[in-house]
Design a protein around this motif. Structure first.
Motif, short mmCIF file in Angstrom:
data_model
loop_
_atom_site.label_atom_id
_atom_site.label_comp_id
_atom_site.label_asym_id
_atom_site.label_seq_id
_atom_site.Cartn_x
_atom_site.Cartn_y
_atom_site.Cartn_z
N GLY A 57 0.79 -1.22 0.00
CA GLY A 57 0.00 0.00 0.00
C GLY A 57 0.83 1.27 0.00
O GLY A 57 0.31 2.35 0.21
N GLY A 77 2.25 2.72 -2.51
CA GLY A 77 2.02 3.55 -3.69
C GLY A 77 2.84 3.12 -4.90
O GLY A 77 2.92 3.86 -5.88
N LYS A 78 3.39 1.94 -4.86
CA LYS A 78 4.22 1.47 -5.97
C LYS A 78 3.39 1.27 -7.24
O LYS A 78 3.75 1.77 -8.31
CB LYS A 78 4.90 0.13 -5.59
CG LYS A 78 5.71 0.18 -4.31
CD LYS A 78 6.42 -1.13 -4.04
CE LYS A 78 5.49 -2.29 -3.75
NZ LYS A 78 4.77 -2.20 -2.46
N THR A 79 2.30 0.52 -7.08
CA THR A 79 1.48 0.24 -8.27
C THR A 79 0.88 1.52 -8.82
O THR A 79 0.81 1.71 -10.04
CB THR A 79 0.36 -0.77 -7.92
OG1 THR A 79 0.96 -1.95 -7.41
CG2 THR A 79 -0.48 -1.10 -9.13
N THR A 80 0.48 2.41 -7.93
CA THR A 80 -0.06 3.68 -8.39
C THR A 80 0.97 4.44 -9.22
O THR A 80 0.65 4.99 -10.28
CB THR A 80 -0.48 4.53 -7.17
OG1 THR A 80 -1.36 3.76 -6.37
CG2 THR A 80 -1.18 5.80 -7.60
#
Ligand code: ATP
Ligand code: MG
Lengths: 240, 321, 308
Positions: A37, A39-42
């Motif tokens: 959670g 923020g890597k994928t974001t």
């Protein structure tokens, strides 16, 4: 190759990525580290033009990810997390579809090339739903590099793979990086992966970048810490 | 333990958006069709009363007898809605009962708690049948109340028994589809596929077979009816149809494969929608239409037995999908 | 343009690889063929029954004999109308219910969106692919029907019949595409493909069954009212309320058009195609409009980032 300036993303009131400033040099293997959670994928989604940033900007190979999104898409290869591809199609059919979408000229020849590179020719005409997770991940990589992208984005590529599969994937990425000079941007929370593979790392926590540098510099900066793991927890701990 | 599992089923069902929306639709349709039906009864009644008083005012002593109002035929429209919407609701109920366990991976948890597989399955069935029974009872109450309040008729004992038997058939009919969808979901390894297969089976049983039967009905082929366009009486029609016995048997055979048709036939006989059963007692009607009752009961029993065997024997039950 | 074609071809390929879809289209094609066969043999049986009736009446000494039943060539195929409106719509739902939600779960939607195609091209590609599948299916059924028609009835359709038949299939195509577009929209909006599927099945049931049924019972109700008031002597077949109810049902409209085109209504059986279409223009628009509306909504919804 890649540069972001104050890149930010919000979901409603929640700030997923906050003023991110990153630089990834051509030919490097960049490991993007962070807890669940963080923020890597974001971040990857903004860089691959799938979602729009709410502030700041990012450019890849000189093109802005928002304004020149189609040009950016020609430069990048992307493998998201948990991709199962089209189960009822064979590997070759899957690859042909994605190759054509990217406008690859001689699709069949490049598929042959890549399958050879990945040592996959044996199973290429079986339906993808019969594959093991490791095999599927290899076809996932294949679709991402089919159009010979300058930079490859991978979201937790080793998740769910056994040690053997993890090693094979690592070898493939190293090969790509060395033979084709592909820049690699990789999300992960596995520290061991990063040490074995990456030339540079960035650490993100709760949407904020804590640190970004080459592995060599980081080792110089933290002489007492023996492993990257210790460094990671030291930085994370300090900021919390 | 069975009761606990059953109770959980009921709680879950009332959190299921799909189930609730179909249920709402079914209830609305029930109300609409019953109210329209009841009004029809009332109009016929008023009509009779006014003509009686008109005749009386003329000083006629010989009054026409009370026509057969047949108030219970007000449920005719309801039969059609249950046939389709009720079946779909029963499918949703039965499928989610099993597929939610697949999806959440809770099957493994429940079975590892020392619940026997048969208890588990029976509890699920019990819970869902309780829901169906509740819905049947609710629609039954709506029917009785509106018949009396709107239609303004007094039901005879025979009428009441016929209606009660009819609602019993309605319950059996929905039970079939719940059992069917639970069975298919249990046997298949993938929940979503099971739903699709169940829907296909439903389409074939409730639409396709009756539709084929319909097309094979000569009388249906010409608007207004073939035989009446030929100016034929019922008797003559019968005489002609004698020549096409085989054809008619085939048509019957196709329709016999459809539980929807069985439900429709026994219901129409009970509700006096189909002429010829007015003189029989309610139980005689059931006796005469026993084949339709079997057609509703036997498939459910058979499918449940197969499901049971498959579930108790299955080894790969832990595989979640 | 290239991208759209690639997307469309992939839709066709995956559709024909899916076992469940193959079952449902097998059912669709088989049924429509069987129904035509049954329809025509029922017609034959009717003609035979007519001969028997003549015999019977003559032997009873009747003098006025009924004229032979009027059978228009295309009415042999008339059962196809109800099959397309019922099963055809379900085929479209089966085809479309995973079009987006399935790709979202596979992760392939992201793979497509990260390639040089616009989001609206994804929708267009899927629409085109679905159209190709539905077109192929209807084409197969059309050919089978024509062949059966010639074989069983022994008649050769004239140019007028062929034009009517082709227009019917064109309208059937539009009708099925409407359902496909609606299903696609639902699939864009929901992640749970089973939920989307059942939602569409409920809508289908409402449109093609519940509403026509409601209109029907409204009619009998109105008939009872009129009979009481003794205002009308003949059966009033349409009331404002029943018309209104049918207005909400594209299925009912489709069946009305189909009945006219396939010569099931004696009055419209011999008039020209243009006249039929003009008479049914309202119905045609009503089939088109909802389909176009959901298509526009799909294009709009596909632009949002939550699609992925
Ligand atoms: N579509 C969305 N709507 C609302 N919140 C979101 C959305 N996507 C992500 N988030 C939130 O944004 C935060 C960052 O999510 P992100 O997926 O980028 O994390 P991550 O670093 O990739 O984590 P993981 O290691 O679990 O994959 C999380 O708190 C998540 O809940
Ligand atoms: Mg992630």
């Amino acid at each position: 190759m890649l540069r972001t300036e104050n890149l930010g993303k919000k979901y409603g009131d929640f700030t997923a990525v906050d003023n991110l400033n990153l630089e990834v040099k051509e030919g490097s293997i960049f490991g993007f580290l962070g807890h669940n959670g963080a923020g890597k994928t974001t971040t990857i989604s903004m860089l691959t033009t799938l979602i729009l940033p709410i502030s700041g900007n990012a450019n890849i190979g000189g093109y802005d990810v928002v304004k020149d999104n189609l040009k950016v898409r020609n430069l990048i290869g992307y493998l998201p997390e948990n991709v199962t591809l089209y189960g009822d199609l064979t590997a070759v059919e899957n690859l042909r579809f994605f190759g054509k979408l990217s406008g690859v000229k001689d699709v069949d020849a490049s598929i042959e090339n890549i399958l050879k590179l990945l040592e996959f020719t044996e199973w290429k005409n079986r339906k993808v739903k019969t594959y093991s997770k490791g095999m599927r991940q290899r076809i996932g990589i294949a679709q991402a590099i089919l159009h010979n992208p300058k930079i490859l984005f991978l979201d937790e590529p080793t998740s769910g793979l056994d040690p053997q599969g993890t090693k094979e994937l690592r070898d493939i990425l190293l090969l790509l990086n060395q033979e084709r000079g592909t820049t690699i941007f990789m999300n992960t929370h596995l520290l061991s992966e990063v040490t074995k593979l990456c030339t540079d790392i960035g650490i993100i926590s709760k949407g904020r970048l804590l640190l970004a540098d080459s592995i060599k510099n980081i080792e110089k900066e933290f002489p007492e810490e023996k492993s990257l793991e210790e460094i990671y927890f030291k930085i994370e701990g300090a900021k919390r | 333990m069975i009761i606990e599992i059953g109770k959980k089923e009921i709680r879950d069902a009332f959190r299921n958006k799909l189930f609730l929306s179909i249920l709402a639709m079914l209830l609305v349709l029930t109300v609409v069709s019953i109210i329209l039906g009841s009004y029809q009864v009332k109009i016929a009644m008023d009509n009779y009363n006014s003509s009686i008083s008109f005749l009386q005012s003329l000083g006629k002593a010989e009054l026409p007898p009370m026509p057969n109002l047949n108030p219970i035929s007000a449920s005719k429209g309801f039969v059609n809605y249950i046939g389709m919407v009720g079946a779909l609701m029963a499918i949703v109920l039965g499928n989610t009962a099993i597929s939610k366990e697949h999806k959440n991976g809770t099957l493994r948890l429940i079975l590892s708690r020392g619940v026997f597989r048969d208890t588990f399955l029976n509890g699920k069935l019990l819970g869902n049948l309780a829901i169906l029974a509740g819905i049947t009872a609710l629609t039954g109450i709506i029917t009785f109340v509106s018949l009396i309040a709107i239609g303004g008729v007094a039901l005879t004992t025979s009428d009441i028994v016929r209606l009660l038997l009819f609602f019993g058939m309605t319950f059996l009919y929905m039970t079939f589809f719940t059992v069917l969808s639970m069975g298919i979901a249990t046997v298949s390894t993938k929940g979503s596929r099971a739903l699709l297969i169940t829907v296909i089976v439903w389409l074939v049983l409730s639409f396709v077979f009756p539709q084929i039967g319909d097309t094979m009905d000569m009388d249906n082929q010409i608007p207004g009816g073939f035989f009446s366009s030929m100016g034929m009486s019922r008797d003559q029609e019968h005489q002609v149809l004698q020549q096409f016995k085989f054809y008619e048997t085939l048509r019957d055979g196709v329709e016999e494969m459809s539980p929807t048709k069985h439900y429709e036939r026994i219901s129409y006989a009970l509700l006096n929608v189909k002429p010829g059963f007015e003189a029989n007692t309610p139980w005689e009607v059931v006796g005469l239409k026993w084949i339709n009752l079997i057609g509703l009961l036997a498939p459910s029993a058979a499918i449940w037995l197969l499901t049971y065997i498959a579930f108790l024997r299955r080894e790969n039950i832990y595989q979640s999908n | 343009m290239n991208g759209i074609m690639t997307l469309a071809r992939k839709e066709v390929k995956t559709a024909f690889r899916d076992n469940i879809f193959l079952i449902i289209i097998g059912l669709f094609v088989l049924l429509s063929v069987i129904s035509v066969y049954i329809g025509s043999s029922t017609k034959n049986a009717e003609l035979q029954a007519y001969q028997d009736i003549l015999h019977l009446l003559k032997s009873q000494g009747a003098t006025s004999l009924p004229s032979p039943p009027a059978i228009y060539p295309l009415s042999v195929l008339s059962n196809i109308v109800s099959y397309v409106s019922m099963i055809g719509a379900v085929v479209a739902i089966f085809l479309g219910f995973e079009s987006f939600s399935g790709e979202r779960n596979n992760g392939t939607l992201k793979l497509i969106a990260a390639r040089p195609v616009y989001r609206d091209q994804i929708v267009t590609g899927k629409l085109l692919g679905g159209g190709m599948v539905i077109g192929v299916l209807l084409g197969i059924i059309l050919i089978f029907n024509l062949a059966l028609f010639v074989l069983v009835s022994g008649m050769t359709p004239g140019i007028n019949e062929i034009i009517r038949l082709l227009s019917f299939f064109l309208i059937a195509f539009i009708y099925m595409m409407g359902f496909y577009a609606a299903t696609m929209y639902v699939s864009i909006k929901t992640n749970d493909s089973a939920f989307g599927f059942m939602l569409m099945m409920i809508i289908w049931l409402t449109i093609s069954f519940v509403l026509p049924q409601l209109a029907e019972s409204q009619r009998t109700f109105a008939y009872a009212l009129n009979a009481t008031a003794q205002t009308v002597t003949q059966v009033s077949s349409d009331t404002v309320a029943s018309k209104m109810t049918e207005l909400f049902s594209p299925a009912a409209q489709f069946q009305n058009i189909g009945k006219d085109l396939l010569q099931m209504i004696p009055e419209t059986s011999n008039i020209g195609l243009g006249e039929v279409l003009l008479k049914q223009i309202g119905a045609i628009i009503e089939i088109l409009i909802p389909g176009l509306a959901v298509l526009l909504l799909s294009y709009k919804a596909a632009q949002k980032e939550e699609v992925l």
